[in-house]
Design an enzyme around this catalytic site. Structure first.
Site, PDB file in Angstrom:
ATOM      1  N   HIS A  79       0.584  -4.643   3.007  1.00 43.79           N
ATOM      2  CA  HIS A  79      -0.444  -3.688   2.596  1.00 43.79           C
ATOM      3  C   HIS A  79       0.008  -2.296   2.989  1.00 43.79           C
ATOM      4  O   HIS A  79       0.483  -2.086   4.110  1.00 43.79           O
ATOM      5  CB  HIS A  79      -1.793  -4.012   3.229  1.00 43.79           C
ATOM      6  CG  HIS A  79      -2.291  -5.356   2.812  1.00 43.79           C
ATOM      7  ND1 HIS A  79      -2.834  -5.584   1.570  1.00 43.79           N
ATOM      8  CD2 HIS A  79      -2.252  -6.545   3.456  1.00 43.79           C
ATOM      9  CE1 HIS A  79      -3.137  -6.868   1.473  1.00 43.79           C
ATOM     10  NE2 HIS A  79      -2.783  -7.472   2.595  1.00 43.79           N
TER      11      HIS A  79
ATOM     12  N   PRO B 227      -2.927  -5.779  -8.647  1.00 49.65           N
ATOM     13  CA  PRO B 227      -3.709  -4.833  -9.433  1.00 49.65           C
ATOM     14  C   PRO B 227      -3.771  -3.430  -8.842  1.00 49.65           C
ATOM     15  O   PRO B 227      -3.877  -3.253  -7.643  1.00 49.65           O
ATOM     16  CB  PRO B 227      -5.104  -5.468  -9.485  1.00 49.65           C
ATOM     17  CG  PRO B 227      -5.125  -6.516  -8.459  1.00 49.65           C
ATOM     18  CD  PRO B 227      -3.716  -6.920  -8.196  1.00 49.65           C
ATOM     19  N   ASN B 228      -3.669  -2.485  -9.742  1.00 53.14           N
ATOM     20  CA  ASN B 228      -3.794  -1.052  -9.490  1.00 53.14           C
ATOM     21  C   ASN B 228      -2.607  -0.441  -8.751  1.00 53.14           C
ATOM     22  O   ASN B 228      -2.543   0.771  -8.597  1.00 53.14           O
ATOM     23  CB  ASN B 228      -5.105  -0.726  -8.752  1.00 53.14           C
ATOM     24  CG  ASN B 228      -6.299  -1.152  -9.555  1.00 53.14           C
ATOM     25  OD1 ASN B 228      -6.406  -0.802 -10.732  1.00 53.14           O
ATOM     26  ND2 ASN B 228      -7.186  -1.926  -8.958  1.00 53.14           N
TER      27      ASN B 228
ATOM     28  N   ASN C 263       2.197  -7.830  -2.265  1.00 51.58           N
ATOM     29  CA  ASN C 263       1.026  -6.995  -2.068  1.00 51.58           C
ATOM     30  C   ASN C 263       0.089  -7.369  -3.207  1.00 51.58           C
ATOM     31  O   ASN C 263       0.235  -6.887  -4.328  1.00 51.58           O
ATOM     32  CB  ASN C 263       1.372  -5.508  -2.103  1.00 51.58           C
ATOM     33  CG  ASN C 263       0.178  -4.630  -1.798  1.00 51.58           C
ATOM     34  OD1 ASN C 263      -0.967  -5.066  -1.909  1.00 51.58           O
ATOM     35  ND2 ASN C 263       0.439  -3.392  -1.427  1.00 51.58           N
TER      36      ASN C 263
ATOM     37  N   ALA D   9      -6.345  -6.157  -4.350  1.00 49.94           N
ATOM     38  CA  ALA D   9      -7.683  -6.692  -4.109  1.00 49.94           C
ATOM     39  C   ALA D   9      -7.738  -8.223  -4.182  1.00 49.94           C
ATOM     40  O   ALA D   9      -8.624  -8.831  -3.578  1.00 49.94           O
ATOM     41  CB  ALA D   9      -8.675  -6.087  -5.100  1.00 49.94           C
TER      42      ALA D   9
ATOM     43  N   GLU E   4       3.200 -10.981   3.383  1.00 52.13           N
ATOM     44  CA  GLU E   4       2.085 -10.206   2.823  1.00 52.13           C
ATOM     45  C   GLU E   4       2.203  -8.764   3.307  1.00 52.13           C
ATOM     46  O   GLU E   4       2.440  -8.519   4.489  1.00 52.13           O
ATOM     47  CB  GLU E   4       0.766 -10.819   3.293  1.00 52.13           C
ATOM     48  CG  GLU E   4      -0.471 -10.106   2.817  1.00 52.13           C
ATOM     49  CD  GLU E   4      -1.749 -10.733   3.357  1.00 52.13           C
ATOM     50  OE1 GLU E   4      -2.775 -10.045   3.316  1.00 52.13           O
ATOM     51  OE2 GLU E   4      -1.731 -11.902   3.822  1.00 52.13           O
TER      52      GLU E   4
ATOM     53  N   ARG F 171     -10.457   0.345   7.005  1.00 47.58           N
ATOM     54  CA  ARG F 171     -11.151   0.660   5.757  1.00 47.58           C
ATOM     55  C   ARG F 171     -12.414  -0.187   5.626  1.00 47.58           C
ATOM     56  O   ARG F 171     -12.917  -0.718   6.606  1.00 47.58           O
ATOM     57  CB  ARG F 171     -10.187   0.458   4.589  1.00 47.58           C
ATOM     58  CG  ARG F 171      -8.983   1.413   4.689  1.00 47.58           C
ATOM     59  CD  ARG F 171      -8.036   1.292   3.561  1.00 47.58           C
ATOM     60  NE  ARG F 171      -8.703   1.662   2.303  1.00 47.58           N
ATOM     61  CZ  ARG F 171      -8.211   1.357   1.109  1.00 47.58           C
ATOM     62  NH1 ARG F 171      -7.085   0.683   0.992  1.00 47.58           N
ATOM     63  NH2 ARG F 171      -8.854   1.719   0.020  1.00 47.58           N
TER      64      ARG F 171
ATOM     65  N   ARG G  50      -3.108   7.211  -7.766  1.00 43.66           N
ATOM     66  CA  ARG G  50      -4.349   6.628  -7.241  1.00 43.66           C
ATOM     67  C   ARG G  50      -4.534   6.986  -5.764  1.00 43.66           C
ATOM     68  O   ARG G  50      -3.698   6.671  -4.935  1.00 43.66           O
ATOM     69  CB  ARG G  50      -4.270   5.111  -7.380  1.00 43.66           C
ATOM     70  CG  ARG G  50      -5.406   4.384  -6.747  1.00 43.66           C
ATOM     71  CD  ARG G  50      -5.155   2.883  -6.743  1.00 43.66           C
ATOM     72  NE  ARG G  50      -6.252   2.203  -6.086  1.00 43.66           N
ATOM     73  CZ  ARG G  50      -6.125   1.057  -5.439  1.00 43.66           C
ATOM     74  NH1 ARG G  50      -4.961   0.455  -5.376  1.00 43.66           N
ATOM     75  NH2 ARG G  50      -7.164   0.501  -4.866  1.00 43.66           N
TER      76      ARG G  50
ATOM     77  N   TYR H 197      -2.797   6.080  -0.345  1.00 48.84           N
ATOM     78  CA  TYR H 197      -1.605   5.354  -0.794  1.00 48.84           C
ATOM     79  C   TYR H 197      -0.350   6.226  -0.916  1.00 48.84           C
ATOM     80  O   TYR H 197       0.712   5.707  -1.253  1.00 48.84           O
ATOM     81  CB  TYR H 197      -1.888   4.674  -2.138  1.00 48.84           C
ATOM     82  CG  TYR H 197      -2.989   3.655  -2.039  1.00 48.84           C
ATOM     83  CD1 TYR H 197      -2.765   2.425  -1.438  1.00 48.84           C
ATOM     84  CD2 TYR H 197      -4.258   3.916  -2.535  1.00 48.84           C
ATOM     85  CE1 TYR H 197      -3.778   1.487  -1.330  1.00 48.84           C
ATOM     86  CE2 TYR H 197      -5.275   2.986  -2.441  1.00 48.84           C
ATOM     87  CZ  TYR H 197      -5.028   1.771  -1.830  1.00 48.84           C
ATOM     88  OH  TYR H 197      -6.028   0.848  -1.723  1.00 48.84           O
TER      89      TYR H 197
END
Length: 141
Positions: A97, A9-10, A71, A74, A95, A104, A17, A22
């Protein structure tokens, strides 16, 4: 090699964004760079904002690809369903990120997925995906 990159998502909004976190490049632009660098490999890309669609794609790709780069956005921090999916497929999953999630918000510090993945690459911007490809090339020999 046949590699499947899955973004959650996103991540369709990369370049728009929160560019301070990012970056300013879209994933599609970065994907062109990966295709050029790994022209002998087949790199397929998929993005969805919907958890079930991510699982469907991983289930399909987990039996036809040499490895998956995930990735989950969330969903990383919440999805036991994606964890179960990773455990159910033979393809190794790395995985990824883009940001350093440990620098964060505290809720980003825990991954529900890491225990089922071959490895985790965090915080190297979009280059995290290249590092994941290099890792898959080593473990899938």
């Amino acid at each position: 090699m046949k590699i499947l990159i899955i973004n959650g998502p996103n991540l369709n909004l990369l370049g728009i964004r929160e560019p301070g976190i990012y970056g300013e490049s879209s994933f599609e632009d970065y994907l062109e760079i990966l295709h050029e660098k790994y022209s002998d490999d087949e790199i397929e890309y998929y993005q969805s904002n919907i958890e079930g669609e991510l699982i469907d794609k991983m289930q399909a790709g987990g039996f036809t690809h040499d490895g998956i780069i995930l990735n989950a956005g969330a969903y990383t921090h919440t999805s036991i369903a994606i964890l179960d999916c990773i455990k159910s497929i033979p393809a190794p999953v790395v995985e990824v990120h883009i940001s350093n999630v440990h620098s964060r918000e505290i809720y980003r510090h825990t991954s529900m997925l890491s225990s089922a993945c071959k490895g985790v690459i965090i915080g190297f911007g979009l280059d995290s995906y290249r590092l994941a490809i290099e890792a898959l090339k080593k473990i899938c020999k």
